[in-house]
Design a protein around this motif. Structure first.
Motif, PDB file in Angstrom:
ATOM      1  N   GLN A   1       0.795  -1.225   0.000  1.00 42.69           N
ATOM      2  CA  GLN A   1       0.000   0.000   0.000  1.00 42.69           C
ATOM      3  C   GLN A   1       0.830   1.279   0.000  1.00 42.69           C
ATOM      4  OE1 GLN A   1      -3.172   0.070   2.942  1.00 42.69           O
ATOM      5  NE2 GLN A   1      -3.209  -2.170   3.025  1.00 42.69           N
ATOM      6  N   LEU A   2       2.040   1.240   0.543  1.00 41.48           N
ATOM      7  CA  LEU A   2       2.801   2.456   0.772  1.00 41.48           C
ATOM      8  C   LEU A   2       4.148   2.440   0.057  1.00 41.48           C
ATOM      9  CD1 LEU A   2       2.258   2.871   4.632  1.00 41.48           C
ATOM     10  CD2 LEU A   2       0.998   4.006   2.793  1.00 41.48           C
ATOM     11  N   VAL A   3       4.682   3.646  -0.160  1.00 48.32           N
ATOM     12  CA  VAL A   3       6.038   3.837  -0.666  1.00 48.32           C
ATOM     13  C   VAL A   3       6.702   4.894   0.212  1.00 48.32           C
ATOM     14  CG1 VAL A   3       7.462   4.671  -2.574  1.00 48.32           C
ATOM     15  CG2 VAL A   3       5.464   3.231  -3.047  1.00 48.32           C
ATOM     16  N   ALA A   4       7.902   4.602   0.693  1.00 49.43           N
ATOM     17  CA  ALA A   4       8.707   5.583   1.423  1.00 49.43           C
ATOM     18  C   ALA A   4       9.917   5.919   0.570  1.00 49.43           C
ATOM     19  CB  ALA A   4       9.145   5.030   2.772  1.00 49.43           C
TER      20      ALA A   4
ATOM     21  N   LEU B   1      10.597   0.078   5.154  1.00 51.54           N
ATOM     22  CA  LEU B   1       9.196  -0.154   5.479  1.00 51.54           C
ATOM     23  C   LEU B   1       9.011  -1.622   5.841  1.00 51.54           C
ATOM     24  CD1 LEU B   1       7.086   1.811   2.828  1.00 51.54           C
ATOM     25  CD2 LEU B   1       6.992   2.098   5.306  1.00 51.54           C
ATOM     26  N   ASP B   2       8.490  -1.865   7.027  1.00 53.20           N
ATOM     27  CA  ASP B   2       8.259  -3.223   7.510  1.00 53.20           C
ATOM     28  C   ASP B   2       6.753  -3.473   7.494  1.00 53.20           C
ATOM     29  OD1 ASP B   2       8.344  -5.681   8.634  1.00 53.20           O
ATOM     30  OD2 ASP B   2       9.229  -5.068  10.528  1.00 53.20           O
ATOM     31  N   GLY B   3       6.252  -4.055   6.405  1.00 50.49           N
ATOM     32  CA  GLY B   3       4.806  -4.149   6.239  1.00 50.49           C
ATOM     33  C   GLY B   3       4.231  -2.749   6.053  1.00 50.49           C
ATOM     34  N   ASP B   4       2.936  -2.608   6.306  1.00 49.60           N
ATOM     35  CA  ASP B   4       2.295  -1.308   6.176  1.00 49.60           C
ATOM     36  C   ASP B   4       2.209  -0.580   7.510  1.00 49.60           C
ATOM     37  OD1 ASP B   4       1.736  -1.481   3.386  1.00 49.60           O
ATOM     38  OD2 ASP B   4       0.092  -2.850   3.830  1.00 49.60           O
ATOM     39  N   ASP B   5       2.915  -1.065   8.513  1.00 50.90           N
ATOM     40  CA  ASP B   5       2.756  -0.528   9.857  1.00 50.90           C
ATOM     41  C   ASP B   5       3.949   0.269  10.358  1.00 50.90           C
ATOM     42  OD1 ASP B   5       0.244  -1.810  10.088  1.00 50.90           O
ATOM     43  OD2 ASP B   5       1.238  -3.683  10.636  1.00 50.90           O
ATOM     44  N   ILE B   6       5.166  -0.197  10.120  1.00 48.83           N
ATOM     45  CA  ILE B   6       6.333   0.391  10.769  1.00 48.83           C
ATOM     46  C   ILE B   6       7.338   0.871   9.730  1.00 48.83           C
ATOM     47  CG2 ILE B   6       8.218   0.022  12.412  1.00 48.83           C
ATOM     48  CD1 ILE B   6       6.575  -2.342  13.519  1.00 48.83           C
ATOM     49  N   LEU B   7       7.847   2.073   9.933  1.00 52.56           N
ATOM     50  CA  LEU B   7       8.996   2.578   9.196  1.00 52.56           C
ATOM     51  C   LEU B   7      10.176   2.586  10.161  1.00 52.56           C
ATOM     52  CD1 LEU B   7      10.201   4.034   6.646  1.00 52.56           C
ATOM     53  CD2 LEU B   7       9.679   6.171   7.847  1.00 52.56           C
ATOM     54  N   TRP B   8      11.200   1.805   9.843  1.00 50.40           N
ATOM     55  CA  TRP B   8      12.417   1.784  10.638  1.00 50.40           C
ATOM     56  C   TRP B   8      13.409   2.786  10.061  1.00 50.40           C
ATOM     57  CZ3 TRP B   8      12.321  -0.669  15.100  1.00 50.40           C
ATOM     58  CH2 TRP B   8      11.515  -1.811  15.264  1.00 50.40           C
ATOM     59  N   VAL B   9      14.020   3.589  10.926  1.00 50.57           N
ATOM     60  CA  VAL B   9      15.017   4.563  10.492  1.00 50.57           C
ATOM     61  C   VAL B   9      16.255   4.419  11.363  1.00 50.57           C
ATOM     62  CG1 VAL B   9      15.563   7.004  10.150  1.00 50.57           C
ATOM     63  CG2 VAL B   9      13.229   6.192   9.754  1.00 50.57           C
ATOM     64  N   ARG B  10      17.423   4.286  10.730  1.00 51.30           N
ATOM     65  CA  ARG B  10      18.691   4.287  11.474  1.00 51.30           C
ATOM     66  C   ARG B  10      19.349   5.651  11.238  1.00 51.30           C
ATOM     67  NH1 ARG B  10      24.089   4.157  12.123  1.00 51.30           N
ATOM     68  NH2 ARG B  10      24.702   3.259  14.101  1.00 51.30           N
TER      69      ARG B  10
ATOM     70  N   HIS C   1       5.223   5.079  13.026  1.00 50.31           N
ATOM     71  CA  HIS C   1       4.015   4.602  12.364  1.00 50.31           C
ATOM     72  C   HIS C   1       4.068   5.022  10.896  1.00 50.31           C
ATOM     73  CE1 HIS C   1       1.639   2.802  15.524  1.00 50.31           C
ATOM     74  NE2 HIS C   1       1.906   3.824  16.331  1.00 50.31           N
ATOM     75  N   ALA C   2       4.056   4.044   9.987  1.00 51.69           N
ATOM     76  CA  ALA C   2       4.287   4.332   8.582  1.00 51.69           C
ATOM     77  C   ALA C   2       3.200   5.212   7.975  1.00 51.69           C
ATOM     78  CB  ALA C   2       4.395   3.030   7.794  1.00 51.69           C
ATOM     79  N   THR C   3       1.948   5.040   8.388  1.00 54.10           N
ATOM     80  CA  THR C   3       0.850   5.780   7.753  1.00 54.10           C
ATOM     81  C   THR C   3       0.672   7.183   8.322  1.00 54.10           C
ATOM     82  OG1 THR C   3      -0.705   4.733   9.293  1.00 54.10           O
ATOM     83  CG2 THR C   3      -0.441   3.723   7.105  1.00 54.10           C
ATOM     84  N   THR C   4       1.096   7.411   9.573  1.00 59.35           N
ATOM     85  CA  THR C   4       0.848   8.705  10.213  1.00 59.35           C
ATOM     86  C   THR C   4       2.107   9.528  10.433  1.00 59.35           C
ATOM     87  OG1 THR C   4       1.075   7.846  12.475  1.00 59.35           O
ATOM     88  CG2 THR C   4      -1.107   7.682  11.425  1.00 59.35           C
ATOM     89  N   GLY C   5       3.272   8.881  10.479  1.00 53.30           N
ATOM     90  CA  GLY C   5       4.506   9.591  10.775  1.00 53.30           C
ATOM     91  C   GLY C   5       4.750   9.796  12.256  1.00 53.30           C
ATOM     92  N   LYS C   6       3.902   9.249  13.114  1.00 54.57           N
ATOM     93  CA  LYS C   6       4.073   9.401  14.556  1.00 54.57           C
ATOM     94  C   LYS C   6       5.171   8.472  15.067  1.00 54.57           C
ATOM     95  CE  LYS C   6       1.655   8.940  18.982  1.00 54.57           C
ATOM     96  NZ  LYS C   6       0.378   8.549  19.640  1.00 54.57           N
ATOM     97  N   GLU C   7       6.087   9.026  15.851  1.00 50.20           N
ATOM     98  CA  GLU C   7       7.158   8.209  16.405  1.00 50.20           C
ATOM     99  C   GLU C   7       6.624   7.262  17.471  1.00 50.20           C
ATOM    100  OE1 GLU C   7      11.160   8.912  19.077  1.00 50.20           O
ATOM    101  OE2 GLU C   7      10.838  10.255  17.352  1.00 50.20           O
TER     102      GLU C   7
END
Length: 325
Positions: A64-67, A104-113, A124-130
């Motif tokens: 569903q998403l692209v980062a 992007l880990d599924g449609d739920d989590i964005l991991w950032v190093r 949160h991948a869809t909202t941007g909330k940490e």
């Protein structure tokens, strides 16, 4: 072993190719801030520009998403190009390495190093909330590796050696890190019970995910009956639960070409050389979510090719080969 060509796509100015969870692959172009999404059969399902400034960008995608992120900012969109949210790296706490640094880990989590603050952040991948962040010291460049069977994701911090590798996940919205043994994390078996590590100088190991126990380990120099004179190990991926595909630079080929070998995943024996049906410089390999398939792309070509194993290989010794314990 001669593989079967499933599909090929000409795309001018290919820059970055990454596996996209639930989709197939995401591909960026070198001269524009454009993302191409391909399905599991290498058919393009979407192409759109992202609101970034620099074509050298990293990209991750799901069903569903692209980062997409350049050296200044990151933006998360849907497959129609509609923006969900965007942020500068400064707002998140620092920079990332272009070409890696988030996933992007599924449609739920964005991991950032974050390279500046040496932290791992879950968003949160869809909202941007940490969700949470934790210290993660080590080299700047981060390499994320998907493990499709559960909620854990693999992570390696690349160079200098030894490079720390680990499983990352969330427990009650807190980041959990579980160290892995070996060198750089290269991938997981389709069943998810083993992982593969590699070093540029040619050392490979297969280990149990739960216990880190070594199942097999070998150096390129110890591969018997291989038709290639291997110099360096460029990439290694699980193709199936029983087979590993490696890309090696060799003394038998020009400096800009690679040879591809199939190894048994249980003992790391050489099972076959991959002999492609037409002459081309095979170049890098990218894994597929469907076992037995992989992409090839040479850095000087604008062609992606999707291959599939054609025929069965097992873990028995090659004719005349002595089984090594």
């Amino acid at each position: 072993m001669q593989p079967r060509l499933i599909n090929q796509v000409w795309l001018p100015g290919i820059r970055h190719v990454t596996q996209a969870t639930g989709v197939g692959w995401a591909v960026t172009e070198s001269a524009s801030v454009t993302v191409n999404l391909f399905d599991h059969d290498l058919r393009r399902v979407a192409r759109f520009a992202v609101p970034l400034d620099d074509p050298p960008m990293n990209v991750g995608a799901t069903s569903q998403l692209v980062a997409a992120g350049d050296k200044r900012q990151i933006v998360v969109l849907d497959h129609n190009g509609a923006v969900h949210w965007r942020s500068s790296w400064d707002r998140l706490g620092g920079s990332v390495t272009v070409g890696a640094g988030f996933d992007l880990d599924g449609d739920d989590i964005l991991w950032v190093r974050l390279a500046d603050t040496k932290e791992l952040v879950a968003i949160h991948a869809t909202t941007g909330k940490e969700i949470h962040r934790t210290p993660l010291p080590g080299p700047e460049a981060a390499w994320f590796v998907h493990r499709l069977v559960d909620t854990w994701t693999g992570l390696t911090l690349l160079h200098p050696d030894p490079s720390p590798a680990m499983l990352i996940g969330l427990d009650a919205e807190r980041i959990v890190l579980r160290p892995l043994a070996g060198d750089d994390l290269a991938g997981f078996s389709p069943a998810g019970d083993r992982y593969l590590t590699m070093a540029f100088d040619g050392f490979l190991s297969v280990r149990d995910v739960t216990t880190d126990t070594v199942i097999a380990e070998r150096h390129l120099e110890d591969l018997t009956d291989t038709p290639l004179s291997c110099r360096y190990l460029d990439r290694a991926v699980f193709l199936t639960d029983e087979l590993i595909l490696i890309a090696v630079s060799t003394a038998d080929l020009p400096d800009d070409a690679e040879g591809h070998l199939l190894l048994s995943a249980r003992r790391l024996r050489c099972r076959s050389q991959v002999r492609y049906p037409h002459t081309h410089r095979t170049g890098s390999i990218n894994p597929a979510q469907q076992p037995g398939r992989w992409l090839t792309r040479h850095h000087e070509e604008d062609m992606l090719r999707l291959w599939q194993l054609d025929g069965r290989l097992d873990d028995e010794p090659l004719p005349g080969q002595i089984a090594l314990l």
